[in-house]
Design a protein around this motif. Structure first.
Motif, PDB file in Angstrom:
ATOM      1  N   PRO A   1      28.755  11.252  92.951  1.00  0.00           N
ATOM      2  CA  PRO A   1      28.439  11.752  91.612  1.00  0.00           C
ATOM      3  C   PRO A   1      27.170  12.588  92.052  1.00  0.00           C
ATOM      4  CG  PRO A   1      28.930   9.459  91.138  1.00  0.00           C
ATOM      5  CD  PRO A   1      29.115   9.571  92.776  1.00  0.00           C
ATOM      6  N   GLU A   2      27.057  13.775  91.291  1.00  0.00           N
ATOM      7  CA  GLU A   2      25.842  14.620  91.580  1.00  0.00           C
ATOM      8  C   GLU A   2      24.613  13.759  91.290  1.00  0.00           C
ATOM      9  OE1 GLU A   2      24.399  19.221  90.658  1.00  0.00           O
ATOM     10  OE2 GLU A   2      26.240  18.528  90.182  1.00  0.00           O
ATOM     11  N   ARG A   3      24.641  13.096  90.194  1.00  0.00           N
ATOM     12  CA  ARG A   3      23.379  12.334  89.881  1.00  0.00           C
ATOM     13  C   ARG A   3      22.739  11.173  90.894  1.00  0.00           C
ATOM     14  NH1 ARG A   3      20.605  11.012  85.064  1.00  0.00           N
ATOM     15  NH2 ARG A   3      18.825   9.999  85.714  1.00  0.00           N
ATOM     16  N   LYS A   4      23.853  10.791  91.759  1.00  0.00           N
ATOM     17  CA  LYS A   4      23.560   9.736  92.495  1.00  0.00           C
ATOM     18  C   LYS A   4      23.071  10.785  93.930  1.00  0.00           C
ATOM     19  CE  LYS A   4      25.496   6.025  94.943  1.00  0.00           C
ATOM     20  NZ  LYS A   4      26.903   4.980  95.135  1.00  0.00           N
ATOM     21  N   ALA A   5      23.575  11.930  94.175  1.00  0.00           N
ATOM     22  CA  ALA A   5      23.050  12.570  95.045  1.00  0.00           C
ATOM     23  C   ALA A   5      21.878  13.146  94.806  1.00  0.00           C
ATOM     24  CB  ALA A   5      24.080  14.036  95.268  1.00  0.00           C
ATOM     25  N   GLU A   6      21.458  13.492  93.639  1.00  0.00           N
ATOM     26  CA  GLU A   6      19.990  13.616  93.372  1.00  0.00           C
ATOM     27  C   GLU A   6      19.073  12.611  93.636  1.00  0.00           C
ATOM     28  OE1 GLU A   6      20.144  14.830  89.390  1.00  0.00           O
ATOM     29  OE2 GLU A   6      20.938  16.681  89.716  1.00  0.00           O
ATOM     30  N   ASP A   7      19.734  11.324  93.524  1.00  0.00           N
ATOM     31  CA  ASP A   7      18.843  10.208  93.691  1.00  0.00           C
ATOM     32  C   ASP A   7      18.499  10.063  95.320  1.00  0.00           C
ATOM     33  OD1 ASP A   7      18.646   9.535  91.000  1.00  0.00           O
ATOM     34  OD2 ASP A   7      20.501   8.037  91.106  1.00  0.00           O
ATOM     35  N   PHE A   8      19.705  10.297  95.809  1.00  0.00           N
ATOM     36  CA  PHE A   8      19.399  10.214  97.452  1.00  0.00           C
ATOM     37  C   PHE A   8      18.438  11.155  98.001  1.00  0.00           C
ATOM     38  CE2 PHE A   8      23.958   8.615  97.858  1.00  0.00           C
ATOM     39  CZ  PHE A   8      23.632   7.419  97.779  1.00  0.00           C
TER      40      PHE A   8
END
Length: 296
Positions: free
Chosen positions: A221-228
C-alpha cells in the motif's frame, strides 16, 4: 558465436509459446502494438502509459503484473535475451579488433547526469548473465577482470557529501549497508523482503524514489511505502538535509555543480512551471554525486 546461438534458440522457444496467445500469424514481440493487443485479449493492462497515451510494455511496466499470465513470463524472457544479444553479444563481435580485443570508448562529456558514458561496447552495463560475462576474459594469462559496483561508490559519496554519521559509520565498519539499514528500519529479525525494500530506498534516495515507485515494485500500500520512506529519513536525516540544500540551490540559480566543478544547467528554468521544476530537481538534484564519482 556459440553463446549468441544459444540465446537465439531460447528466444525462438519463447516466441513459439507467445504465439499461442497472439491472433496474428506473424507475431512480432518487438512490436509494442502487437504485445498490447495480446495483453488486452487476455484481459490485462499494465496501468502505465507512454508519452503518446498508449499502454506501456516496458520492463518496469510489465514487472508488477508478470505473474498474472504466462504470456508475460515468456515475453519478459524473450525481451531480456534480445537485449543481451543486441546490446552485448553482437556488440562484442562488431567492436572487437582482429585479435578479439575490446577497447571501449570513454565519453566523460556526453552525459547530462555527470556520469562517464562507456560505449562500443557498453561494458559498464554488462549484465550478470554468466554466459555474457563469460564472453569476456582478461588479456593477460591468468589475469582477472575487475568489477566495480558504481552504485555502492555513489552511496559512499552521498554519505560523505552529506556528512551523515550514521551511514558513514556503517561503511567504516565494513558491514553490509543494506543489512544494517534493514535492521534500523525493521529490527534485527528483518526479512529478505525488508532488506530488498531497504536496498531500493538506499539506492534511490538521491534519485527521487517515491512511495508510488515502491508500491509498484513491491505491491505494498502507498501509505505503508510512505512510512518506509519516513523510517529511512529518520535513520539517515543528514542525507535528506543535503538533498534539500541541492534543491534550494537549483531553485535559486537554475543550475547545480559538483565539488570538482562539473556544472549542469537547466535550460528554460526561468519559464518552467512549478511541476516542470519539480521534475527537473527530482531528476538532477543528485548531479553532484555521479559527477563527482566520474571525476575521481
Amino acid at each position: 558465436g556459440k553463446v549468441q546461438e544459444e540465446f537465439e534458440t531460447e528466444m525462438e522457444t519463447n516466441l513459439g509459446k507467445m504465439k499461442k496467445y497472439a491472433k496474428e500469424k506473424e507475431f512480432n514481440p518487438g512490436s509494442s502494438q502487437q504485445v498490447v493487443k495480446v495483453l488486452r485479449g487476455v484481459g490485462l493492462d499494465t496501468g502505465v502509459l507512454t508519452e503518446k497515451g498508449e499502454m506501456s510494455v516496458k520492463s518496469e511496466a510489465i514487472e508488477p503484473i508478470i505473474r498474472k499470465h504466462v504470456f508475460l513470463k515468456h515475453y519478459s524472457a524473450w525481451k531480456g535475451k534480445q537485449a543481451l544479444v543486441v546490446n552485448f553479444l553482437k556488440n562484442f563481435d562488431e567492436t572487437a579488433d582482429l585479435s578479439g580485443m575490446l577497447y571501449p570508448s570513454y565519453n566523460p562529456a556526453f552525459q547530462v547526469t555527470g556520469r562517464v558514458s562507456i560505449t562500443k561496447p557498453p561494458v559498464a552495463n554488462t549484465p550478470r548473465d554468466k554466459r555474457v560475462r563469460g564472453s569476456i576474459i582478461s588479456r593477460f594469462d591468468g589475469g582477472k577482470l575487475l568489477g566495480v559496483d558504481y552504485r555502492q561508490l555513489e552511496m559512499r559519496l552521498v554519505a560523505s557529501e552529506a556528512g551523515d554519521e550514521a551511514m558513514l559509520a556503517i561503511f567504516k565498519s565494513g558491514l553490509d549497508v543494506h543489512d544494517e539499514t534493514a535492521k534500523v528500519m525493521f529490527g534485527k529479525d528483518f526479512s529478505k523482503d525488508d532488506r530488498d525494500i531497504a536496498k531500493n530506498i538506499n539506492f534511490g534516495t538521491v534519485y527521487g524514489i517515491s512511495a508510488w515507485s515502491l508500491t509498484r515494485k513491491f505491491g505494498i500500500p502507498e501509505r505503508k511505502a510512505e512510512d518506509f520512506l519516513a523510517m529511512h529519513k529518520g535513520a539517515f536525516p543528514a542525507i535528506y538535509r543535503w538533498m534539500d540544500v541541492q534543491h534550494a540551490f537549483i531553485r535559486k540559480n537554475g543550475w547545480i555543480a559538483s565539488r570538482l566543478g562539473q556544472v549542469r544547467h537547466f535550460p528554460g528554468w526561468a519559464q518552467a512551471t512549478d511541476r516542470e521544476r519539480f521534475r527537473m530537481m527530482r531528476q538532477a538534484g543528485n548531479f553532484p554525486i555521479p559527477a563527482l564519482g566520474a571525476g575521481l
